[in-house]
Write an enzyme that holds these catalytic residues in place. Sequence first.
Site, mmCIF file in Angstrom:
data_model
loop_
_atom_site.group_PDB
_atom_site.id
_atom_site.type_symbol
_atom_site.label_atom_id
_atom_site.label_comp_id
_atom_site.label_asym_id
_atom_site.label_seq_id
_atom_site.Cartn_x
_atom_site.Cartn_y
_atom_site.Cartn_z
ATOM 1 N N LYS A 116 0.816 -1.212 0.000
ATOM 2 C CA LYS A 116 0.000 0.000 0.000
ATOM 3 C C LYS A 116 0.859 1.277 0.000
ATOM 4 O O LYS A 116 0.436 2.315 -0.503
ATOM 5 C CB LYS A 116 -0.910 0.023 1.226
ATOM 6 C CG LYS A 116 -1.783 -1.203 1.451
ATOM 7 C CD LYS A 116 -2.870 -1.352 0.413
ATOM 8 C CE LYS A 116 -4.032 -2.215 0.856
ATOM 9 N NZ LYS A 116 -3.726 -3.652 0.990
HETATM 10 C C1 LIG Z 1 -4.423 -4.763 0.610
HETATM 11 C C2 LIG Z 1 -3.681 -6.058 0.571
HETATM 12 C C3 LIG Z 1 -4.013 -7.071 -0.330
HETATM 13 C C4 LIG Z 1 -5.179 -6.962 -1.267
HETATM 14 O O1 LIG Z 1 -4.990 -5.965 -2.241
HETATM 15 P P1 LIG Z 1 -6.248 -5.401 -3.058
HETATM 16 O O2 LIG Z 1 -5.705 -4.269 -3.860
HETATM 17 O O3 LIG Z 1 -7.226 -4.932 -2.013
HETATM 18 O O4 LIG Z 1 -6.790 -6.511 -3.859
HETATM 19 C C5 LIG Z 1 -3.232 -8.207 -0.346
HETATM 20 N N1 LIG Z 1 -2.192 -8.356 0.501
HETATM 21 C C6 LIG Z 1 -1.861 -7.415 1.395
HETATM 22 C C7 LIG Z 1 -0.720 -7.655 2.316
HETATM 23 C C8 LIG Z 1 -2.575 -6.215 1.458
HETATM 24 O O5 LIG Z 1 -2.241 -5.278 2.335
#
Ligand SMILES: *Cc1c(COP(=O)(O)O)cnc(C)c1O
Length: 472
Positions: A116
């Site tokens: 993120k």
């Molecule tokens: C947010 C997240 C996901 C999922 O990603 P999306 O974009 O919501 O599909 C997978 N793994 C981790 C560690 C995350 O933080």
Amino acid sequence: MGFVMKYVSTRGLAPALDFEGVTLAGLASDGGLYVPEAWPRFSPDEIAALAGLPYAELALRVMQPFVGDSLTPERLLELTTKAYGRFAHAAVTPLRQFDERHWLLELFHGPTLAFKDVALQLLGLLFEEFLGRRDDHLTIVGATSGDTGSAAIDAVAGRAKVDIFMLHPHGRVSDVQRRQMTSVLAPNVFNIAIDGSFDDAQATVKRMFNDTEVTARFGIAAVNSINWARLMAQVVYYFAAALQLGAPHRKVAFAVPTGNFGDVFAGYVAAQMGLPIERLIVATNINDILHRALSTGDYSAGSVTPTAAPSMDIQVSSNFERLLFDAAGRDGALIAQQMKTFDATKVLHLTNAQRAAAAGLFTSARADADQMIAAQRWAYEACGEVIDPHTAIGLHAARAAQALPADVPVVTLATAHPAKFGDAVESAIGVRPALPARVGDLFDREERYDRLAGTYDAVKDYVTARATPRHG
Ligand SMILES: *Cc1c(COP(=O)(O)O)cnc(C)c1O
């Protein structure tokens, strides 16, 4: 330049906005999500010319068609340089190798140890840039299954003209995840633990975006992946990885641990831009609405079962609407109808056209707890790589994928640092990953958050009593 990329809503009714507008917006006013009016496209020669660029410069080139006139190239490069300068690895998103076929794209070298950060470090700077141009104040309201919250808070803590209210499901995020949010004591940061699941938190946030009583007084903005700028930033590492593995001359497949469908939708965008992607493999845990939707056409929400991969414990994937829209020939009226039915009944059946269009690029797989652990053990025992539970679900799907041409490399996206989920990793492979120095004394820091009932009114009262109204 004189070029302006316009953004339109997936439900066809909201006014079009430019890049600055969509960055500061939440949902479109018709309840839809913004997407570019058309996909920019690079020729194979243009893609070949991107090979070997430093990450911040690659980011500039990939993002520029989406940003249009909203930033000069010089300014955009300053922002990408600053955002990615905070990463602990000089390559920003380094690629590692498992075996002849399988690769690992490490997306967790940012400040809060999950992918993120790649998008949110930039989004924090974009907010500051665009707010600096107007006399306005932004109230970010977000829901997190753990990782968006910490990354968003890190990106905006202490910044002028922005408050952030972050909802997380009480008791359903890891200790590291919670502390990364609640130990940020800046006065513009409000952490709320709600009784309920991530889906409940996300539904509350979406309702607030649609509540004109709130949106008339406050400039409500999104940091969830309903925000277009986040997806745009994620497109870059698909290019980075594919270029290293031989694009545009060789196709590449990606296996993506998926929850809200943001990360893998960025891969779809890369493909629309001309990056030769053989397959996007959507990996889910037992909360498998997307696997069911892509394999049978049945997008219907069950209840959420907590797993060792909490950031994927989701039954409603907001960004799937963006794919449905594109796959339906951009028929906003159809999407509005489908989403209305889904909101009322929790059931949506893809049309044949939507299924066929999705099947052209996507496949899916689901991993249960045993399969997830088996993938972690294989990575560790056969390759010496310690991977987190989310990444393990991606790796399981990558290794299970059928019918890929033999010469296509398969890249699993490593979405979190293993130390972020240390207990789960230790119980899977018997080794406890060390927390990187950059999060240092996390377990000694003071925490601050408020716990609220999972009702809309409780959250609305809390936010409206504390947020700064917009000016002008
Ligand atoms: C947010 C997240 C996901 C999922 O990603 P999306 O974009 O919501 O599909 C997978 N793994 C981790 C560690 C995350 O933080």
